[in-house]
Structure formats: structure tokens, C-alpha cells
Design a protein around this motif. Structure first.
Motif, PDB file in Angstrom:
ATOM      1  N   ARG A 193       1.010  -1.328  -0.181  1.00  0.00           N
ATOM      2  CA  ARG A 193      -0.078   0.087   0.114  1.00  0.00           C
ATOM      3  C   ARG A 193       0.824   1.676  -0.060  1.00  0.00           C
ATOM      4  O   ARG A 193       0.972   2.759  -0.675  1.00  0.00           O
ATOM      5  N   LYS A 194       2.111   1.487   0.626  1.00  0.00           N
ATOM      6  CA  LYS A 194       3.207   2.165   0.776  1.00  0.00           C
ATOM      7  C   LYS A 194       3.441   2.369  -0.642  1.00  0.00           C
ATOM      8  O   LYS A 194       3.465   3.863  -0.958  1.00  0.00           O
ATOM      9  N   LEU A 195       4.002   1.616  -1.109  1.00  0.00           N
ATOM     10  CA  LEU A 195       4.381   1.865  -2.483  1.00  0.00           C
ATOM     11  C   LEU A 195       3.168   1.901  -3.619  1.00  0.00           C
ATOM     12  O   LEU A 195       3.929   3.403  -4.516  1.00  0.00           O
ATOM     13  N   THR A 196       2.477   1.753  -3.030  1.00  0.00           N
ATOM     14  CA  THR A 196       1.160   2.066  -4.669  1.00  0.00           C
ATOM     15  C   THR A 196       1.100   3.427  -4.178  1.00  0.00           C
ATOM     16  O   THR A 196       1.074   3.949  -5.070  1.00  0.00           O
ATOM     17  N   ALA A 197       1.030   3.865  -2.865  1.00  0.00           N
ATOM     18  CA  ALA A 197       0.431   5.486  -2.599  1.00  0.00           C
ATOM     19  C   ALA A 197       1.552   6.668  -3.199  1.00  0.00           C
ATOM     20  O   ALA A 197       1.513   7.800  -3.796  1.00  0.00           O
ATOM     21  N   GLU A 198       3.381   5.717  -3.451  1.00  0.00           N
ATOM     22  CA  GLU A 198       4.356   6.853  -3.654  1.00  0.00           C
ATOM     23  C   GLU A 198       4.315   6.821  -4.983  1.00  0.00           C
ATOM     24  O   GLU A 198       4.645   7.629  -5.654  1.00  0.00           O
ATOM     25  N   GLN A 199       4.156   5.805  -5.974  1.00  0.00           N
ATOM     26  CA  GLN A 199       3.856   5.361  -7.471  1.00  0.00           C
ATOM     27  C   GLN A 199       2.813   6.445  -7.939  1.00  0.00           C
ATOM     28  O   GLN A 199       3.058   7.326  -8.781  1.00  0.00           O
ATOM     29  N   ALA A 200       2.347   6.371  -7.092  1.00  0.00           N
ATOM     30  CA  ALA A 200       0.851   7.358  -7.654  1.00  0.00           C
ATOM     31  C   ALA A 200       1.503   8.537  -7.006  1.00  0.00           C
ATOM     32  O   ALA A 200       1.001   9.574  -8.456  1.00  0.00           O
ATOM     33  N   LYS A 201       1.439   9.015  -6.797  1.00  0.00           N
ATOM     34  CA  LYS A 201       2.814  10.303  -6.254  1.00  0.00           C
ATOM     35  C   LYS A 201       3.494  10.767  -7.247  1.00  0.00           C
ATOM     36  O   LYS A 201       3.937  11.659  -8.338  1.00  0.00           O
ATOM     37  N   THR A 202       4.399   9.675  -7.985  1.00  0.00           N
ATOM     38  CA  THR A 202       4.841   9.593  -9.241  1.00  0.00           C
ATOM     39  C   THR A 202       4.656   9.901 -10.378  1.00  0.00           C
ATOM     40  O   THR A 202       4.560  10.834 -10.869  1.00  0.00           O
ATOM     41  N   ILE A 203       3.932   9.197 -10.425  1.00  0.00           N
ATOM     42  CA  ILE A 203       2.632   9.928 -11.706  1.00  0.00           C
ATOM     43  C   ILE A 203       2.267  11.352 -11.930  1.00  0.00           C
ATOM     44  O   ILE A 203       1.917  12.047 -12.766  1.00  0.00           O
ATOM     45  N   GLU A 204       1.311  11.000 -10.585  1.00  0.00           N
ATOM     46  CA  GLU A 204       1.112  12.504 -10.734  1.00  0.00           C
ATOM     47  C   GLU A 204       2.040  13.718 -11.360  1.00  0.00           C
ATOM     48  O   GLU A 204       1.634  14.679 -11.769  1.00  0.00           O
ATOM     49  N   ILE A 205       2.922  13.686 -10.824  1.00  0.00           N
ATOM     50  CA  ILE A 205       4.539  13.818 -10.289  1.00  0.00           C
ATOM     51  C   ILE A 205       4.634  14.272 -12.368  1.00  0.00           C
ATOM     52  O   ILE A 205       4.977  15.011 -13.056  1.00  0.00           O
ATOM     53  N   LEU A 206       4.176  13.307 -12.857  1.00  0.00           N
ATOM     54  CA  LEU A 206       4.939  13.491 -14.317  1.00  0.00           C
ATOM     55  C   LEU A 206       4.245  13.394 -15.171  1.00  0.00           C
ATOM     56  O   LEU A 206       4.379  14.297 -16.183  1.00  0.00           O
ATOM     57  N   ASN A 207       2.690  13.523 -15.208  1.00  0.00           N
ATOM     58  CA  ASN A 207       1.629  14.000 -15.595  1.00  0.00           C
ATOM     59  C   ASN A 207       1.733  15.899 -15.694  1.00  0.00           C
ATOM     60  O   ASN A 207       1.673  15.519 -16.971  1.00  0.00           O
ATOM     61  N   LYS A 208       1.709  16.209 -14.670  1.00  0.00           N
ATOM     62  CA  LYS A 208       1.886  17.259 -14.460  1.00  0.00           C
ATOM     63  C   LYS A 208       3.277  18.381 -15.088  1.00  0.00           C
ATOM     64  O   LYS A 208       3.058  18.873 -15.979  1.00  0.00           O
ATOM     65  N   ALA A 209       4.299  17.110 -15.509  1.00  0.00           N
ATOM     66  CA  ALA A 209       5.997  17.438 -16.088  1.00  0.00           C
ATOM     67  C   ALA A 209       5.510  17.613 -17.686  1.00  0.00           C
ATOM     68  O   ALA A 209       5.543  18.498 -17.992  1.00  0.00           O
ATOM     69  N   THR A 210       4.671  16.582 -17.776  1.00  0.00           N
ATOM     70  CA  THR A 210       4.738  16.123 -19.078  1.00  0.00           C
ATOM     71  C   THR A 210       3.322  17.501 -19.806  1.00  0.00           C
ATOM     72  O   THR A 210       3.302  18.000 -21.194  1.00  0.00           O
ATOM     73  N   ALA A 211       2.283  17.524 -19.109  1.00  0.00           N
ATOM     74  CA  ALA A 211       1.548  19.499 -19.573  1.00  0.00           C
ATOM     75  C   ALA A 211       2.400  20.858 -19.636  1.00  0.00           C
ATOM     76  O   ALA A 211       1.897  21.268 -20.625  1.00  0.00           O
ATOM     77  N   PHE A 212       3.468  20.499 -18.471  1.00  0.00           N
ATOM     78  CA  PHE A 212       4.200  21.642 -18.662  1.00  0.00           C
ATOM     79  C   PHE A 212       4.892  22.178 -19.747  1.00  0.00           C
ATOM     80  O   PHE A 212       4.904  22.964 -20.263  1.00  0.00           O
ATOM     81  N   PHE A 213       6.195  20.659 -20.590  1.00  0.00           N
ATOM     82  CA  PHE A 213       6.167  20.704 -21.318  1.00  0.00           C
ATOM     83  C   PHE A 213       5.992  20.386 -22.518  1.00  0.00           C
ATOM     84  O   PHE A 213       6.363  20.705 -23.012  1.00  0.00           O
ATOM     85  N   ALA A 214       4.633  19.944 -23.136  1.00  0.00           N
ATOM     86  CA  ALA A 214       3.351  20.099 -24.279  1.00  0.00           C
ATOM     87  C   ALA A 214       2.725  21.618 -24.633  1.00  0.00           C
ATOM     88  O   ALA A 214       3.239  21.769 -25.233  1.00  0.00           O
ATOM     89  N   LYS A 215       3.391  22.550 -23.163  1.00  0.00           N
ATOM     90  CA  LYS A 215       2.834  23.473 -22.875  1.00  0.00           C
ATOM     91  C   LYS A 215       4.309  24.794 -23.857  1.00  0.00           C
ATOM     92  O   LYS A 215       3.811  25.728 -24.678  1.00  0.00           O
ATOM     93  N   GLU A 216       4.752  24.311 -23.201  1.00  0.00           N
ATOM     94  CA  GLU A 216       6.449  24.564 -23.567  1.00  0.00           C
ATOM     95  C   GLU A 216       7.107  24.138 -25.136  1.00  0.00           C
ATOM     96  O   GLU A 216       7.351  25.314 -25.285  1.00  0.00           O
ATOM     97  N   SER A 217       6.396  22.816 -25.653  1.00  0.00           N
ATOM     98  CA  SER A 217       6.671  22.697 -27.049  1.00  0.00           C
ATOM     99  C   SER A 217       5.698  23.446 -27.648  1.00  0.00           C
ATOM    100  O   SER A 217       6.398  23.678 -28.996  1.00  0.00           O
ATOM    101  N   ASP A 218       4.616  24.118 -27.217  1.00  0.00           N
ATOM    102  CA  ASP A 218       3.580  24.851 -28.733  1.00  0.00           C
ATOM    103  C   ASP A 218       4.124  26.217 -29.515  1.00  0.00           C
ATOM    104  O   ASP A 218       3.544  27.269 -29.582  1.00  0.00           O
ATOM    105  N   ARG A 219       4.581  26.900 -28.070  1.00  0.00           N
ATOM    106  CA  ARG A 219       5.178  28.184 -27.697  1.00  0.00           C
ATOM    107  C   ARG A 219       6.219  28.882 -29.058  1.00  0.00           C
ATOM    108  O   ARG A 219       6.748  27.717 -29.019  1.00  0.00           O
TER     109      ARG A 219
END
Length: 85
Positions: free
Chosen positions: A59-85
Motif C-alpha cells: 500500500r505504501k509503494l502504491t501511494a508513492e507510485q501514485a504521487k510519482t505518476i501525478e508529478i509526471l503527468n504535471k511535467a508532461t503537461a508543462f512541457f507540452a505547453k512549452e513546446s507549443d510556444r
């Protein structure tokens, strides 16, 4: 515990015969059963102590992985915006 198991009598009957508290004997029987190899349950969840520890770890590992996925999704959205400029 062996007397309770082998006699087929209730814990209360055996405790009365031995002149001890039935609650004490019941507690000793419960501890002895939990200490037996292959004891099915260690707590009210029905899991052995090893299974409960493994579940906690997973359960601890699952929670850590969920946080990692959330950070990666935010990073993906950020870099997608940056590449459109």
C-alpha cells in the motif's frame, strides 16, 4: 491448551476444573493457537502477520507510485505547453 483441545470440553469447563479464570485460559489458548506454525490469523483482518506486513508495504509503494505518476503527468503537461510556444 492441549487439555481444552483434546478433551472436547469448553474453556469454561476446563478452567473450572483447574481452578483458574476462564478468561485467563481463553487468552492462553488464543496465544497458543496464534503461535502454532501455519496459524491462519494474527489479527481481526484474517491475515497472518507476514501477510499484513506485506499488504502495508504494498500500500505504501502504491501511494508513492501514485504521487510519482501525478508529478509526471504535471511535467508532461508543462512541457507540452512549452513546446507549443
Amino acid at each position: 491448551m492441549e487439555l481444552v483441545r483434546s478433551s472436547g470440553r469448553t474453556v469454561t469447563d476446563v478452567a473450572r476444573e483447574l481452578g483458574i479464570s476462564s478468561e485467563s485460559l481463553r487468552g492462553w489458548v488464543k496465544k497458543a493457537k496464534a503461535a502454532e506454525p501455519g496459524a491462519a490469523t494474527a489479527d481481526s483482518t484474517g491475515l497472518s502477520a507476514a501477510d499484513a506486513a506485506e499488504l502495508k508495504r504494498l500500500r505504501k509503494l502504491t501511494a508513492e507510485q501514485a504521487k510519482t505518476i501525478e508529478i509526471l503527468n504535471k511535467a508532461t503537461a508543462f512541457f507540452a505547453k512549452e513546446s507549443d510556444r
